[in-house]
Design a protein around this motif. Structure first.
Motif, PDB file in Angstrom:
ATOM      1  N   ALA A   1      -3.061   3.142  -0.840  1.00 45.04           N
ATOM      2  CA  ALA A   1      -3.821   1.863  -2.141  1.00 45.04           C
ATOM      3  C   ALA A   1      -2.831   0.989  -2.660  1.00 45.04           C
ATOM      4  O   ALA A   1      -1.856   1.783  -3.001  1.00 45.04           O
ATOM      5  CB  ALA A   1      -4.519   2.776  -2.762  1.00 45.04           C
ATOM      6  N   VAL A   2      -3.328  -0.115  -2.850  1.00 45.19           N
ATOM      7  CA  VAL A   2      -2.677  -0.468  -3.687  1.00 45.19           C
ATOM      8  C   VAL A   2      -2.580  -0.224  -5.336  1.00 45.19           C
ATOM      9  O   VAL A   2      -3.574  -0.336  -5.476  1.00 45.19           O
ATOM     10  CB  VAL A   2      -3.019  -2.301  -3.756  1.00 45.19           C
ATOM     11  CG1 VAL A   2      -1.857  -3.749  -4.718  1.00 45.19           C
ATOM     12  CG2 VAL A   2      -2.641  -2.729  -1.983  1.00 45.19           C
ATOM     13  N   GLN A   3      -1.591  -0.027  -5.851  1.00 48.25           N
ATOM     14  CA  GLN A   3      -1.189   1.022  -6.922  1.00 48.25           C
ATOM     15  C   GLN A   3      -1.403   0.710  -7.973  1.00 48.25           C
ATOM     16  O   GLN A   3      -2.302   0.495  -9.125  1.00 48.25           O
ATOM     17  CB  GLN A   3      -0.180   1.789  -7.404  1.00 48.25           C
ATOM     18  CG  GLN A   3       0.957   2.424  -6.381  1.00 48.25           C
ATOM     19  CD  GLN A   3       0.085   3.585  -5.710  1.00 48.25           C
ATOM     20  OE1 GLN A   3      -1.347   4.222  -6.432  1.00 48.25           O
ATOM     21  NE2 GLN A   3      -0.461   3.621  -4.152  1.00 48.25           N
ATOM     22  N   ASP A   4      -1.096  -1.087  -7.872  1.00 48.02           N
ATOM     23  CA  ASP A   4      -1.699  -1.798  -9.441  1.00 48.02           C
ATOM     24  C   ASP A   4      -3.229  -2.516  -9.688  1.00 48.02           C
ATOM     25  O   ASP A   4      -3.052  -4.021 -10.220  1.00 48.02           O
ATOM     26  CB  ASP A   4      -0.336  -3.047  -9.001  1.00 48.02           C
ATOM     27  CG  ASP A   4       0.756  -2.829  -9.686  1.00 48.02           C
ATOM     28  OD1 ASP A   4       0.320  -1.342 -10.477  1.00 48.02           O
ATOM     29  OD2 ASP A   4       1.446  -3.512  -9.850  1.00 48.02           O
TER      30      ASP A   4
ATOM     31  N   MET B   1       0.859  -1.524   0.241  1.00 48.90           N
ATOM     32  CA  MET B   1       0.469  -0.106   0.380  1.00 48.90           C
ATOM     33  C   MET B   1       0.806   1.063  -0.145  1.00 48.90           C
ATOM     34  O   MET B   1       1.357   1.069   0.872  1.00 48.90           O
ATOM     35  CB  MET B   1      -1.078   0.031   1.224  1.00 48.90           C
ATOM     36  CG  MET B   1      -2.057  -0.685   1.169  1.00 48.90           C
ATOM     37  SD  MET B   1      -3.072  -1.928   1.884  1.00 48.90           S
ATOM     38  CE  MET B   1      -3.923   0.016   1.629  1.00 48.90           C
ATOM     39  N   GLN B   2       0.735   2.072  -1.088  1.00 47.67           N
ATOM     40  CA  GLN B   2       1.527   3.585  -0.882  1.00 47.67           C
ATOM     41  C   GLN B   2       0.602   4.830  -1.336  1.00 47.67           C
ATOM     42  O   GLN B   2      -0.975   4.910  -1.550  1.00 47.67           O
ATOM     43  CB  GLN B   2       2.437   3.496  -2.220  1.00 47.67           C
ATOM     44  CG  GLN B   2       3.421   2.320  -2.356  1.00 47.67           C
ATOM     45  CD  GLN B   2       4.343   2.395  -3.326  1.00 47.67           C
ATOM     46  OE1 GLN B   2       3.983   3.137  -3.957  1.00 47.67           O
ATOM     47  NE2 GLN B   2       4.858   0.559  -3.462  1.00 47.67           N
ATOM     48  N   VAL B   3       0.511   5.752  -1.012  1.00 53.09           N
ATOM     49  CA  VAL B   3      -0.391   7.338  -1.496  1.00 53.09           C
ATOM     50  C   VAL B   3       0.522   8.293  -2.165  1.00 53.09           C
ATOM     51  O   VAL B   3       1.878   7.905  -2.864  1.00 53.09           O
ATOM     52  CB  VAL B   3       0.379   8.197  -0.083  1.00 53.09           C
ATOM     53  CG1 VAL B   3      -0.418   8.885  -0.315  1.00 53.09           C
ATOM     54  CG2 VAL B   3      -0.208   7.057   1.203  1.00 53.09           C
ATOM     55  N   SER B   4       0.044   7.917  -3.855  1.00 52.41           N
ATOM     56  CA  SER B   4       0.325   8.581  -4.557  1.00 52.41           C
ATOM     57  C   SER B   4       0.298   9.536  -4.708  1.00 52.41           C
ATOM     58  O   SER B   4       1.791  10.337  -5.847  1.00 52.41           O
ATOM     59  CB  SER B   4      -0.949   7.792  -6.004  1.00 52.41           C
ATOM     60  OG  SER B   4      -2.411   8.176  -5.973  1.00 52.41           O
ATOM     61  N   MET B   5      -0.483  10.827  -4.329  1.00 55.55           N
ATOM     62  CA  MET B   5      -0.768  11.586  -4.492  1.00 55.55           C
ATOM     63  C   MET B   5      -0.874  12.381  -2.878  1.00 55.55           C
ATOM     64  O   MET B   5      -1.270  12.053  -1.591  1.00 55.55           O
ATOM     65  CB  MET B   5      -1.909  12.648  -4.829  1.00 55.55           C
ATOM     66  CG  MET B   5      -1.564  12.166  -6.383  1.00 55.55           C
ATOM     67  SD  MET B   5      -2.480  13.307  -7.473  1.00 55.55           S
ATOM     68  CE  MET B   5      -3.177  13.465  -6.617  1.00 55.55           C
ATOM     69  N   GLU B   6      -0.337  13.262  -1.818  1.00 56.02           N
ATOM     70  CA  GLU B   6      -0.569  13.662  -0.452  1.00 56.02           C
ATOM     71  C   GLU B   6      -1.843  14.158  -0.436  1.00 56.02           C
ATOM     72  O   GLU B   6      -2.655  14.800  -1.231  1.00 56.02           O
ATOM     73  CB  GLU B   6      -0.043  15.586  -0.532  1.00 56.02           C
ATOM     74  CG  GLU B   6       0.023  15.865   1.050  1.00 56.02           C
ATOM     75  CD  GLU B   6       0.680  15.366   1.601  1.00 56.02           C
ATOM     76  OE1 GLU B   6       0.598  15.474   2.948  1.00 56.02           O
ATOM     77  OE2 GLU B   6       2.046  14.420   1.908  1.00 56.02           O
ATOM     78  N   GLY B   7      -2.449  13.987   0.843  1.00 63.61           N
ATOM     79  CA  GLY B   7      -3.885  13.287   1.610  1.00 63.61           C
ATOM     80  C   GLY B   7      -4.638  12.365   0.813  1.00 63.61           C
ATOM     81  O   GLY B   7      -6.378  12.808   1.629  1.00 63.61           O
ATOM     82  N   GLU B   8      -4.428  11.603   0.134  1.00 66.35           N
ATOM     83  CA  GLU B   8      -5.055  10.304  -0.636  1.00 66.35           C
ATOM     84  C   GLU B   8      -5.189   9.500   0.325  1.00 66.35           C
ATOM     85  O   GLU B   8      -3.852   9.054   0.754  1.00 66.35           O
ATOM     86  CB  GLU B   8      -4.533   9.529  -2.117  1.00 66.35           C
ATOM     87  CG  GLU B   8      -5.204  11.120  -3.035  1.00 66.35           C
ATOM     88  CD  GLU B   8      -4.774   9.950  -4.575  1.00 66.35           C
ATOM     89  OE1 GLU B   8      -4.296   8.873  -4.359  1.00 66.35           O
ATOM     90  OE2 GLU B   8      -5.382  10.823  -5.258  1.00 66.35           O
TER      91      GLU B   8
END
Length: 132
Positions: A46-49, A36-43
């Motif tokens: 989630a698992v990106q794939d 699980m990673q945060v792709s944008m600040e404030g999100e």
């Protein structure tokens, strides 16, 4: 170790105080694609794939599915709508001072079931309420 909410840390979400912030810890690629990673600040993390689920799912949704309904419901966090239909009920054959006992406690803990001579005399149970 336990989670705590510390103002100004981890975006206001619970964190473990003894662990350093993720940005100072750093991740070295290649990272697991299912982490699980945060792709944008404030999100939310989630698992990106994983593909976007909203394009796959259609009504009627399963009643035991966690959902987000916006900031006005559960502060925007996921919740089970099914829980709204659950009500607590009690069965009691215990009487004290001419009245039916409505709660049992022992050492500060509420008792869920009680038996006397192998017969149930008290129970707390849950029912699914019908929505008309």
């Amino acid at each position: 170790m336990s989670f705590e909410i510390i103002e100004g840390r981890n975006g206001g979400y619970p964190c473990i105080p003894q662990l350093s912030e993720r940005s100072s810890t750093g991740l070295t690629p290649p990272c697991c694609q299912y982490m699980m990673q945060v792709s944008m600040e404030g999100e939310y993390p989630a698992v990106q794939d994983v593909p976007e689920i909203t394009s796959i799912m259609t009504n009627p949704f399963p009643e035991n599915m966690m959902s987000c309904y916006g900031p006005e419901v559960n502060s925007g966090y996921p919740w089970l709508a099914l829980l709204e239909t659950i009500v607590q009920a009690k069965f009691s054959r215990l009487r004290t001072n001419g009245r039916t006992a409505s709660a049992l406690w022992y050492n500060g803990q509420e008792i869920k079931k009680a038996y006397s001579k192998e017969q149930k005399v008290y129970e707390i149970y849950y029912l699914k309420r019908r929505i008309v």
